[in-house]
Design a protein around this motif. Sequence first.
Motif, mmCIF file in Angstrom:
data_model
loop_
_atom_site.group_PDB
_atom_site.id
_atom_site.type_symbol
_atom_site.label_atom_id
_atom_site.label_comp_id
_atom_site.label_asym_id
_atom_site.label_seq_id
_atom_site.Cartn_x
_atom_site.Cartn_y
_atom_site.Cartn_z
ATOM 1 N N LYS A 141 -6.722 -10.934 3.160
ATOM 2 C CA LYS A 141 -5.368 -10.467 3.468
ATOM 3 C C LYS A 141 -5.366 -9.481 4.639
ATOM 4 C CE LYS A 141 -1.615 -7.760 1.579
ATOM 5 N NZ LYS A 141 -1.272 -6.869 0.466
ATOM 6 N N ASP A 142 -6.315 -8.554 4.643
ATOM 7 C CA ASP A 142 -6.355 -7.569 5.732
ATOM 8 C C ASP A 142 -6.486 -8.247 7.092
ATOM 9 O OD1 ASP A 142 -6.164 -5.656 3.846
ATOM 10 O OD2 ASP A 142 -8.188 -4.847 4.101
ATOM 11 N N LEU A 166 5.984 -2.529 6.150
ATOM 12 C CA LEU A 166 4.564 -2.730 5.780
ATOM 13 C C LEU A 166 4.115 -1.692 4.744
ATOM 14 C CD1 LEU A 166 1.930 -4.268 6.288
ATOM 15 C CD2 LEU A 166 1.456 -2.724 8.175
ATOM 16 N N VAL A 177 -3.089 -9.779 7.970
ATOM 17 C CA VAL A 177 -2.141 -8.745 8.404
ATOM 18 C C VAL A 177 -2.475 -8.309 9.831
ATOM 19 C CG1 VAL A 177 -1.350 -6.362 8.031
ATOM 20 C CG2 VAL A 177 -1.658 -7.886 6.069
ATOM 21 N N LEU A 181 2.956 -12.597 2.256
ATOM 22 C CA LEU A 181 1.505 -12.382 2.310
ATOM 23 C C LEU A 181 0.958 -11.939 0.952
ATOM 24 C CD1 LEU A 181 0.707 -10.752 5.745
ATOM 25 C CD2 LEU A 181 -0.468 -12.684 4.724
ATOM 26 N N TRP A 187 5.732 -9.633 4.681
ATOM 27 C CA TRP A 187 4.751 -8.873 3.877
ATOM 28 C C TRP A 187 4.794 -9.332 2.428
ATOM 29 C CZ3 TRP A 187 2.401 -7.843 7.864
ATOM 30 C CH2 TRP A 187 2.930 -7.162 8.947
#
Length: 231
Positions: free
Chosen positions: A195-196, A228, A199, A181, A178
Motif C-alpha cells: 500500500k505504501d 490522506l 500511495v 486504496l 484513499w
Amino acid sequence: MQQVAADLEIDFKSETYKDAYSRINAIVIEGEQEAHENYITLAELLPEHKDELIRLSKMENRHKKGFEACGRNLEVAPDMQFAKEFFAGLHGNFQVAAAEGKVVTCLLIQALIIECFAIAAYNIYIPVADDFARKITEGVVKEEYSHLNFGEVWLKEHFADSKAELEAANRQNLPLVWKMLNQVEADAATLAMEKDALVEDFMIQYGEALSNIGFTTRDIMRLSAYGLATI
Ligand code: PL3
Ligand code: FE2
Ligand code: FE2
C-alpha cells in the motif's frame, strides 16, 4: 524485473492468490470499462476533441480485454459485483458532473485521478506479476500515460478558468481514492503489492500532473494530500 516475482516465490496458482486476484482483476476490468465509457462521455462534452477521445475510449476497451485474458490465464473468475461497488463513488460523481456539463470535474476524475491510480497500480504490479500478465500490463501502462497527458494538456490550456473547479473536484474525489486504496490493501498485499508503494507512486504521478497543469508546489502539497491524513 522478471526476477522479483521469482525471488518472492509467488504461487500464482494458490487458492489464496487466486481469491485475491478475483477482486483485484475485477477492479481493473471495471476500471477499464468505466474509463471506456467516460471517454465516450467526454467526446460528447468536448466535440472539438471527439476523434481523439473516441480513440482513447477504444484503447480502454482493449485494456479491458487484456486484463480479462489475465484472469482467464490464472483460471480466476473476476468478482464484478465487488468491483462495481468499489467504483460506485467515482462513478456517481462523474455521472453527476457530466449531467451538469462540468467538463473540468469529469477530466479531473477520469484523466487525472483514475489514470494516475491506474499508472501507480500497474507500475507496482509489473515486477510481481506472472509472465503473461506482466506483458499485458507493460503494454497497457504505456498507453495510460497518453490518457493522463490528454487531461494535462487540456487543463493547462484552460488553467485560469478551471482552477476553482479543479480545487472543488479534488476535495470531493481525492478522499475516495484513499478509501479505495484501503479497501484493496489486503488483496494487493497478497499479490505482493504494498500500500505504501501505491500511495507514493500515486502521489508522484498526481503531483506531476498538477505541476504540468500549472499549480504551484504549495498548491500541489495541499491538493495531493487532501484527505490522506484520515487513512
Ligand atoms: C484507466 O485506463 C484504467 C483504470 C483502472 C484503475 C485501476 C485501479 C487499480 C487499483 C488496484 C490496485 C491493484 C492493481 C493490480 C494491477 C493488475
Ligand atoms: Fe486503460
Ligand atoms: Fe486510461
